[in-house]
Design a protein around this motif. Sequence first.
Motif, PDB file in Angstrom:
ATOM      1  N   ILE A 198      54.478  42.397 -27.744  1.00 44.50           N
ATOM      2  CA  ILE A 198      55.611  42.571 -26.822  1.00 44.50           C
ATOM      3  C   ILE A 198      56.864  41.989 -27.443  1.00 44.50           C
ATOM      4  O   ILE A 198      57.942  42.598 -27.404  1.00 44.50           O
ATOM      5  N   TRP A 199      56.739  40.791 -28.039  1.00 48.43           N
ATOM      6  CA  TRP A 199      57.882  40.163 -28.709  1.00 48.43           C
ATOM      7  C   TRP A 199      58.382  41.060 -29.844  1.00 48.43           C
ATOM      8  O   TRP A 199      59.596  41.272 -30.003  1.00 48.43           O
ATOM      9  N   GLY A 200      57.444  41.587 -30.634  1.00 48.47           N
ATOM     10  CA  GLY A 200      57.827  42.423 -31.772  1.00 48.47           C
ATOM     11  C   GLY A 200      58.564  43.679 -31.343  1.00 48.47           C
ATOM     12  O   GLY A 200      59.611  44.033 -31.909  1.00 48.47           O
ATOM     13  N   LEU A 201      58.045  44.380 -30.328  1.00 45.31           N
ATOM     14  CA  LEU A 201      58.688  45.601 -29.842  1.00 45.31           C
ATOM     15  C   LEU A 201      60.061  45.296 -29.252  1.00 45.31           C
ATOM     16  O   LEU A 201      61.031  46.041 -29.464  1.00 45.31           O
ATOM     17  N   TYR A 202      60.139  44.214 -28.509  1.00 46.63           N
ATOM     18  CA  TYR A 202      61.405  43.794 -27.885  1.00 46.63           C
ATOM     19  C   TYR A 202      62.465  43.505 -28.941  1.00 46.63           C
ATOM     20  O   TYR A 202      63.608  43.991 -28.845  1.00 46.63           O
ATOM     21  N   MET A 203      62.102  42.777 -29.975  1.00 46.50           N
ATOM     22  CA  MET A 203      63.075  42.420 -31.008  1.00 46.50           C
ATOM     23  C   MET A 203      63.472  43.628 -31.853  1.00 46.50           C
ATOM     24  O   MET A 203      64.628  43.737 -32.285  1.00 46.50           O
ATOM     25  N   LYS A 204      62.554  44.546 -32.071  1.00 46.58           N
ATOM     26  CA  LYS A 204      62.908  45.777 -32.795  1.00 46.58           C
ATOM     27  C   LYS A 204      63.989  46.539 -32.036  1.00 46.58           C
ATOM     28  O   LYS A 204      64.956  47.035 -32.628  1.00 46.58           O
ATOM     29  N   LYS A 205      63.828  46.608 -30.730  1.00 48.22           N
ATOM     30  CA  LYS A 205      64.821  47.295 -29.898  1.00 48.22           C
ATOM     31  C   LYS A 205      66.146  46.539 -29.907  1.00 48.22           C
ATOM     32  O   LYS A 205      67.225  47.154 -29.934  1.00 48.22           O
ATOM     33  N   ASN A 206      66.092  45.224 -29.876  1.00 48.19           N
ATOM     34  CA  ASN A 206      67.322  44.431 -29.898  1.00 48.19           C
ATOM     35  C   ASN A 206      68.075  44.617 -31.207  1.00 48.19           C
ATOM     36  O   ASN A 206      69.299  44.783 -31.220  1.00 48.19           O
ATOM     37  N   TYR A 207      67.346  44.591 -32.305  1.00 46.24           N
ATOM     38  CA  TYR A 207      68.004  44.737 -33.610  1.00 46.24           C
ATOM     39  C   TYR A 207      68.558  46.150 -33.821  1.00 46.24           C
ATOM     40  O   TYR A 207      69.491  46.342 -34.596  1.00 46.24           O
ATOM     41  N   ALA A 208      67.992  47.115 -33.104  1.00 47.78           N
ATOM     42  CA  ALA A 208      68.487  48.493 -33.222  1.00 47.78           C
ATOM     43  C   ALA A 208      69.863  48.640 -32.584  1.00 47.78           C
ATOM     44  O   ALA A 208      70.599  49.581 -32.899  1.00 47.78           O
ATOM     45  N   ASN A 209      70.224  47.707 -31.697  1.00 49.01           N
ATOM     46  CA  ASN A 209      71.542  47.730 -31.049  1.00 49.01           C
ATOM     47  C   ASN A 209      72.378  46.583 -31.593  1.00 49.01           C
ATOM     48  O   ASN A 209      72.271  45.445 -31.144  1.00 49.01           O
ATOM     49  N   LYS A 210      73.214  46.869 -32.563  1.00 51.57           N
ATOM     50  CA  LYS A 210      73.995  45.835 -33.237  1.00 51.57           C
ATOM     51  C   LYS A 210      74.971  45.131 -32.293  1.00 51.57           C
ATOM     52  O   LYS A 210      75.365  43.985 -32.533  1.00 51.57           O
ATOM     53  N   GLU A 211      75.366  45.808 -31.213  1.00 50.80           N
ATOM     54  CA  GLU A 211      76.311  45.211 -30.269  1.00 50.80           C
ATOM     55  C   GLU A 211      75.743  43.965 -29.587  1.00 50.80           C
ATOM     56  O   GLU A 211      76.487  43.125 -29.101  1.00 50.80           O
ATOM     57  N   LEU A 212      74.424  43.843 -29.556  1.00 51.10           N
ATOM     58  CA  LEU A 212      73.807  42.692 -28.893  1.00 51.10           C
ATOM     59  C   LEU A 212      74.007  41.409 -29.687  1.00 51.10           C
ATOM     60  O   LEU A 212      73.944  40.314 -29.121  1.00 51.10           O
ATOM     61  N   GLY A 213      74.228  41.528 -30.974  1.00 51.88           N
ATOM     62  CA  GLY A 213      74.511  40.349 -31.793  1.00 51.88           C
ATOM     63  C   GLY A 213      73.334  39.406 -31.960  1.00 51.88           C
ATOM     64  O   GLY A 213      73.527  38.192 -32.161  1.00 51.88           O
TER      65      GLY A 213
ATOM     66  N   ASP B 291      71.449  40.179 -19.625  1.00 52.26           N
ATOM     67  CA  ASP B 291      72.093  41.289 -20.326  1.00 52.26           C
ATOM     68  C   ASP B 291      71.297  42.552 -20.000  1.00 52.26           C
ATOM     69  O   ASP B 291      70.103  42.622 -20.313  1.00 52.26           O
ATOM     70  N   SER B 292      71.937  43.522 -19.352  1.00 51.68           N
ATOM     71  CA  SER B 292      71.205  44.704 -18.883  1.00 51.68           C
ATOM     72  C   SER B 292      70.537  45.453 -20.034  1.00 51.68           C
ATOM     73  O   SER B 292      69.448  46.017 -19.877  1.00 51.68           O
ATOM     74  N   ARG B 293      71.152  45.446 -21.212  1.00 53.34           N
ATOM     75  CA  ARG B 293      70.583  46.151 -22.363  1.00 53.34           C
ATOM     76  C   ARG B 293      69.324  45.449 -22.864  1.00 53.34           C
ATOM     77  O   ARG B 293      68.305  46.090 -23.168  1.00 53.34           O
ATOM     78  N   MET B 294      69.373  44.132 -22.940  1.00 49.39           N
ATOM     79  CA  MET B 294      68.211  43.371 -23.387  1.00 49.39           C
ATOM     80  C   MET B 294      67.112  43.397 -22.329  1.00 49.39           C
ATOM     81  O   MET B 294      65.924  43.401 -22.652  1.00 49.39           O
ATOM     82  N   GLN B 295      67.514  43.426 -21.057  1.00 49.61           N
ATOM     83  CA  GLN B 295      66.537  43.523 -19.982  1.00 49.61           C
ATOM     84  C   GLN B 295      65.773  44.842 -20.074  1.00 49.61           C
ATOM     85  O   GLN B 295      64.546  44.871 -19.931  1.00 49.61           O
ATOM     86  N   LYS B 296      66.498  45.931 -20.314  1.00 48.05           N
ATOM     87  CA  LYS B 296      65.829  47.227 -20.472  1.00 48.05           C
ATOM     88  C   LYS B 296      64.889  47.213 -21.675  1.00 48.05           C
ATOM     89  O   LYS B 296      63.777  47.742 -21.620  1.00 48.05           O
ATOM     90  N   ASN B 297      65.345  46.613 -22.781  1.00 49.83           N
ATOM     91  CA  ASN B 297      64.498  46.506 -23.968  1.00 49.83           C
ATOM     92  C   ASN B 297      63.223  45.735 -23.656  1.00 49.83           C
ATOM     93  O   ASN B 297      62.126  46.104 -24.101  1.00 49.83           O
ATOM     94  N   ALA B 298      63.366  44.654 -22.894  1.00 51.61           N
ATOM     95  CA  ALA B 298      62.209  43.830 -22.538  1.00 51.61           C
ATOM     96  C   ALA B 298      61.230  44.620 -21.671  1.00 51.61           C
ATOM     97  O   ALA B 298      60.012  44.593 -21.895  1.00 51.61           O
TER      98      ALA B 298
END
Length: 780
Positions: free
Chosen positions: A728-743, A323-330
Amino acid sequence: MATATKKKKKKNNNNFKFIKWFWALFFAGVLSIVLIFLVASWEWLGELPTFETLENPQTNLASQVISSDGELLGKFYLDDNRTDVAYEDLPENLVNALLASEDIRFYEHSGIDARGTLRAVVYLGKKGGASTISQQLSRQLFVGVRSKNTFEAIVQKIKEWVIATRLERQYTKEEIIKMYLNIYDFGNTADGIKSAARIYFGKAPIDLKIEESAMLVGMLQNSSYFNPLRRKEKVRQKRNMVLGQMGKYGYITEKERDSLQAMEIDLNYHPESHRDGIATYFRMYLQRFMNQWAKKNPKPALKGERDKWNIYLDGLRIYTTIDSRMQKNAEEAVAEHMKRLQAEFFHQNTPDRNKTAPFIEEVPGEIDRIMERAIKSSHRWHNLKNQGKSEKEIRASFKEPVEMTVFDWNSETKEKDTVMTPLDSIRYYKSFLKTAMMSMEPQTGHVKAWVGGINYNHFQYDNVIQGARQVGSTFKPFVYAAAIDQLRLSPCDLLPDNQYCIEANKHGNPDPWCPKNSDGKYSGEMLTLKNALANSVNTVTAQLIDKVGPRSVVSIARNLGITGDIPEVPSIALGTADLNVYEMVGAYGAFANQGVYVKPVMVTRIEDKNGTVLFEYVPETKDVLSKDVAYAMVDLMSGVTQGGSGTRLRTTGAEKYNPAYKEIITGYPYEFKNPIAGKTGTTQNQSDGWFMGMVPNLVTGVWVGGDDKAVHFSSIRYGQGASMALPIWGLYMKKNYANKELGVSDGEFEKPEELSINVDCDKVEEDTENVIDTEDDLDF
């Protein structure tokens, strides 16, 4: 009167001769043209493309790597970064610009513009050439670069005419325009209009503005000369000429023309190469995967085509799970944390603090061996060796200062120019901490993000799948899973935190094994399994592996997809095995997926350039644990983030000034409230830091460490998994949760309807009902 009659007869004779010569020359000209076409069609002037070739002109097409959310992650190509675009996806203003500047009578001729040709002959090309779009296409496809030899150039021109007329019979006008724009090389790896629009303006062709289309059409005359990166003013002048032609033929108004011509060239340059863009490490893994697939899958080739798939030439479409959005977050999470962690590492390893920086030598001669190995495996060593240089000369070259570009976290480009010796550059690069991160959906095995290192340009080793490092306490869940599965234990069962020894010659161990806790102390208290795992109590883990035996633990790990070397000895309980992030994430996925292991998958479908499906992924699954055991394991690992080493995910650390970062930072900016299961891991001497984190629909593994085990923090404060990898996990998940479309789920893990294992430890008391019998063991 007789004289007048004679003059009249002479005049009539002259007129007759003129008319006769005119028609003679006219028919001779027509006959010559016909003859020329016949000669060319008979291939007396050289070979012409066959009907089949005209039907299927071979152009090299880059293969596209497409994310699960429909974004282009990158391409595989050798010289031609080309991707076809349909005529319907070309903007009207681009077609208008092409017709106005290159071939205004395109829809009126059949490949050769007679008026244009006559004008070019009469004015010797001073008022424009005569090449139609069809002729330009024929030159691009079949004729090639114009020869400087006059005779050869004339022959090439004749071939262009013949092929152009054939193309006109074979294709529609729209198809010819599409083919021409798709095949043209716009420079800077921009092969074809789709790549050009993306590289120069960061958009799809359909979104091009009038002035952008005019610039690209202006480049058709000579993209090497009219290069917007090198000759912006020349390109602007050429663009304005195209806009002038568009105004002349009524495609734009006079006011629009003047307004657009006044604009500067506004580029949004997006270079495309194998080392640029997102998911670079993943794309390099995928390149290896695709080359193996191509070898095993023959191509149903047409006459004259290759019989094997070529991922660089055949225009395959590779649909991935990323997922390009999650990849960028990572990638952002990795960069944000690793930059700060590296600053701290440099701060602690200045010459006055560590004379052997970046190494801490635990074994005599270790640093010398590391440097010698690095020297002999370097490109410089191999290149000079191939040149016939002696070893003495080669070693001397490593001590001579040279100009070089090196990686630098603090530079905007992540690079800086410097002068240093190659020997110092090896030491410099050894000082950087590396990382690996992979994120997967446990129910499907779909890998959503993959980060193999900190910067692909400078560190190309992929730590996700190529690297294998000691996993530390992240291996303990496999021991607990074996114990719960085979002994039907509960997270609430109790074991003492006392020194515990496994005697010699038991479980294949030649010597007694008496592991210590990380702090070297024993509380003497009875601990629940949940509390023991949360705090990584080694003595409890030793008791469990003694009860079930190493073989059963290895068996569980194998069933969970672990293929790395795991010796069947008790010490594996503390994570002495070297494993990679890829397999660890797959294994943890089974805990979140109710005991069902799903092999990680990265490619779901492969299509050829016409959309024919060549490959579709079939999931590989295996029932490993019962739902009860899997849920008990999730509950156990939830304790890590509730009262163990992962507690910082729940809190906010105090603000403080850190001299390494030279800024005020917040300790733990996460404050997650949702259920999280996970496990930290730290290896001997803080050489490796791990964190495996899970929410119901996403499992992510992170490793951080140096290239060599001698590169590490001197203390556990910064060297533990909770400090190196967990952020790294914490920052990544914060970014993921900020984008509700990722589900990404923030709910509870699914609980079996009839859970037979007690996971409610709030009311557990230290009585015999919950104390595990340490004498009752299974010697598998």
